[in-house]
Write a protein that holds these residues in place. Structure first.
Motif, short mmCIF file in Angstrom:
data_model
loop_
_atom_site.label_atom_id
_atom_site.label_comp_id
_atom_site.label_asym_id
_atom_site.label_seq_id
_atom_site.Cartn_x
_atom_site.Cartn_y
_atom_site.Cartn_z
N GLY A 11 0.62 -1.43 0.45
CA GLY A 11 -0.27 -0.07 0.08
C GLY A 11 0.70 1.72 0.00
N THR A 12 1.59 1.58 0.79
CA THR A 12 2.77 2.64 0.98
C THR A 12 3.41 2.82 -0.77
OG1 THR A 12 3.35 2.19 3.25
CG2 THR A 12 5.00 3.55 1.86
N ARG A 13 3.63 2.08 -1.28
CA ARG A 13 4.05 1.79 -2.75
C ARG A 13 3.23 2.21 -3.19
NH1 ARG A 13 7.60 -2.17 -1.09
NH2 ARG A 13 6.46 -3.92 -1.15
N ARG A 14 1.49 1.45 -3.28
CA ARG A 14 1.42 2.29 -4.29
C ARG A 14 0.45 3.68 -3.85
NH1 ARG A 14 -1.52 -2.58 -2.59
NH2 ARG A 14 -2.82 -1.75 -1.26
N ASP A 15 1.22 4.43 -2.52
CA ASP A 15 0.51 5.93 -2.21
C ASP A 15 2.15 5.98 -3.03
OD1 ASP A 15 -1.35 4.66 -0.91
OD2 ASP A 15 -0.88 5.20 1.00
N ILE A 16 2.95 5.65 -2.88
CA ILE A 16 3.70 6.58 -3.52
C ILE A 16 3.50 6.75 -5.37
CG2 ILE A 16 6.88 6.23 -5.17
CD1 ILE A 16 7.26 5.74 -1.56
N SER A 29 3.11 20.99 -12.00
CA SER A 29 4.28 21.01 -12.36
C SER A 29 5.37 20.48 -14.05
CB SER A 29 4.57 19.39 -12.40
OG SER A 29 6.26 18.45 -12.32
N ARG A 30 6.31 21.02 -13.68
CA ARG A 30 7.28 21.19 -14.73
C ARG A 30 8.09 20.30 -15.55
NH1 ARG A 30 11.17 26.42 -12.22
NH2 ARG A 30 11.13 24.38 -10.82
N THR A 31 7.99 19.31 -14.24
CA THR A 31 8.64 18.06 -14.65
C THR A 31 7.99 16.75 -14.41
OG1 THR A 31 10.16 17.50 -13.03
CG2 THR A 31 11.03 19.43 -14.20
N GLY A 32 7.17 16.92 -13.43
CA GLY A 32 6.67 16.11 -13.12
C GLY A 32 7.57 15.03 -12.11
N ASP A 33 8.17 15.56 -11.69
CA ASP A 33 9.50 14.71 -10.65
C ASP A 33 9.24 15.61 -9.28
OD1 ASP A 33 10.55 13.79 -12.86
OD2 ASP A 33 12.33 14.36 -12.78
N VAL A 34 9.29 14.38 -8.03
CA VAL A 34 8.70 15.28 -6.77
C VAL A 34 10.19 14.52 -6.34
CG1 VAL A 34 7.14 14.26 -4.87
CG2 VAL A 34 6.28 14.22 -7.46
N SER A 35 10.25 15.75 -5.38
CA SER A 35 11.88 15.44 -4.09
C SER A 35 10.79 14.30 -2.98
CB SER A 35 11.88 16.56 -3.64
OG SER A 35 10.88 16.62 -2.06
N VAL A 36 12.20 13.85 -2.70
CA VAL A 36 11.92 12.71 -1.34
C VAL A 36 10.97 13.29 -0.76
CG1 VAL A 36 12.84 11.20 0.05
CG2 VAL A 36 13.50 10.59 -1.79
N GLY A 37 11.55 15.01 -0.42
CA GLY A 37 10.91 15.75 1.23
C GLY A 37 9.64 15.90 1.02
N GLU A 38 9.09 16.04 -0.38
CA GLU A 38 7.70 16.47 -1.12
C GLU A 38 7.27 14.94 -0.43
OE1 GLU A 38 7.45 19.94 -4.47
OE2 GLU A 38 8.53 17.94 -4.77
N MET A 39 7.58 13.98 -0.71
CA MET A 39 6.58 12.66 -0.49
C MET A 39 6.86 12.48 0.90
SD MET A 39 7.80 10.23 -3.79
CE MET A 39 9.34 10.68 -4.48
N VAL A 40 7.58 12.68 1.75
CA VAL A 40 7.85 12.26 2.94
C VAL A 40 6.76 13.25 3.36
CG1 VAL A 40 8.94 12.93 5.31
CG2 VAL A 40 9.77 12.43 3.16
N THR A 41 6.40 14.32 3.16
CA THR A 41 5.18 15.50 3.52
C THR A 41 3.73 15.01 2.95
OG1 THR A 41 6.83 17.32 3.54
CG2 THR A 41 5.16 18.36 3.40
N ALA A 42 3.45 14.20 1.79
CA ALA A 42 2.40 14.65 1.13
C ALA A 42 1.53 12.88 1.73
CB ALA A 42 2.83 14.28 0.36
N LEU A 43 2.76 12.14 2.03
CA LEU A 43 2.82 11.24 2.84
C LEU A 43 2.32 11.11 4.03
CD1 LEU A 43 4.38 8.36 0.36
CD2 LEU A 43 1.61 9.07 -0.33
N GLY A 44 3.30 11.85 4.96
CA GLY A 44 2.71 11.59 6.36
C GLY A 44 4.09 10.68 6.98
N LEU A 45 5.12 9.87 6.57
CA LEU A 45 5.79 9.11 6.17
C LEU A 45 6.86 9.59 6.78
CD1 LEU A 45 4.90 6.56 3.91
CD2 LEU A 45 4.19 6.79 5.90
N SER A 46 8.37 8.41 7.38
CA SER A 46 9.37 9.15 7.48
C SER A 46 10.26 9.17 6.54
CB SER A 46 10.22 7.92 8.70
OG SER A 46 10.67 6.73 7.93
N GLN A 47 11.34 9.64 6.38
CA GLN A 47 12.17 9.92 5.28
C GLN A 47 12.94 8.24 4.63
OE1 GLN A 47 15.90 10.01 5.07
NE2 GLN A 47 15.94 9.74 2.96
N PRO A 48 13.22 8.07 5.94
CA PRO A 48 13.76 6.24 5.35
C PRO A 48 12.60 5.47 5.27
CG PRO A 48 14.65 7.46 7.70
CD PRO A 48 13.42 8.05 7.75
#
Length: 172
Positions: A11-16, A29-48
């Motif tokens: 489920g976490t991978r599907r959310d990503i 979005s200019r490139t369609g790419d998302v930073s790891v930090g933006e994903m951490v914020t969007a998903l409420g998960l830890s960076q690791p």
């Protein structure tokens, strides 16, 4: 290459992938790419945790990574998901409760669902109605997949030949 079904079963991978897909189709979005930090914020998960799942997705070819200094930006790769699409096509078109939806009758016939009496009678008059229905369902599924692949290829070519060079010239 890992089994695509095992990779997307988490489920976490599907959310990503959903976050990356939203960025890919977003007009903002200019490139369609998302930073790891933006994903951490969007998903409420830890960076690791996010990084661990991104590695699995990257190993499966579902994402690409772009490095910019110390930052990593990820984008979705749709191609490997075509395996899942190919497998799902017959199921998505079939009304498994036994009825036939007009828009998906060919898929339903292929999947063995009941067919309205007039259509069934016409099909029974054919030499081998089962083969006709199966062949028709497969032909429709194949045509849908080819059209989807062609559209994806055209979008990729447009991005590669037009959009990316323009972005590069604009410094984006």
């Amino acid at each position: 290459m890992p089994d695509i079904f095992a990779v997307i079963a988490d489920g976490t991978r599907r959310d990503i992938l959903t976050v990356l897909l939203d960025a890919h189709v977003s007009a903002d979005s200019r490139t369609g790419d998302v930073s790891v930090g933006e994903m951490v914020t969007a998903l409420g998960l830890s960076q690791p945790t996010v990084s661990k799942h991104l590695r699995v997705l990257r190993d499966a070819g579902l994402v690409h990574v772009r490095e910019d200094g110390q930052h990593r930006y990820y984008g979705i790769e749709i191609g490997p998901l075509e395996v899942v699409d190919d497998w799902l096509v017959p199921f998505l078109g079939a009304d498994l409760s036994g009825g036939v939806d007009g828009a998906s009758g060919a898929f339903a016939a292929w999947a063995g669902a009941s067919v309205p009496a007039p259509i069934r009678r016409a099909a029974e008059s054919l030499p081998d109605a089962t083969d006709v229905a199966s062949g028709l369902g497969r032909a429709v599924a194949d045509a849908q997949h080819r059209a989807s692949s062609a559209l994806h290829d055209a979008q990729s070519a447009l991005d590669e030949r037009v959009i990316d060079p323009v972005r590069k010239r604009l410094g984006r």
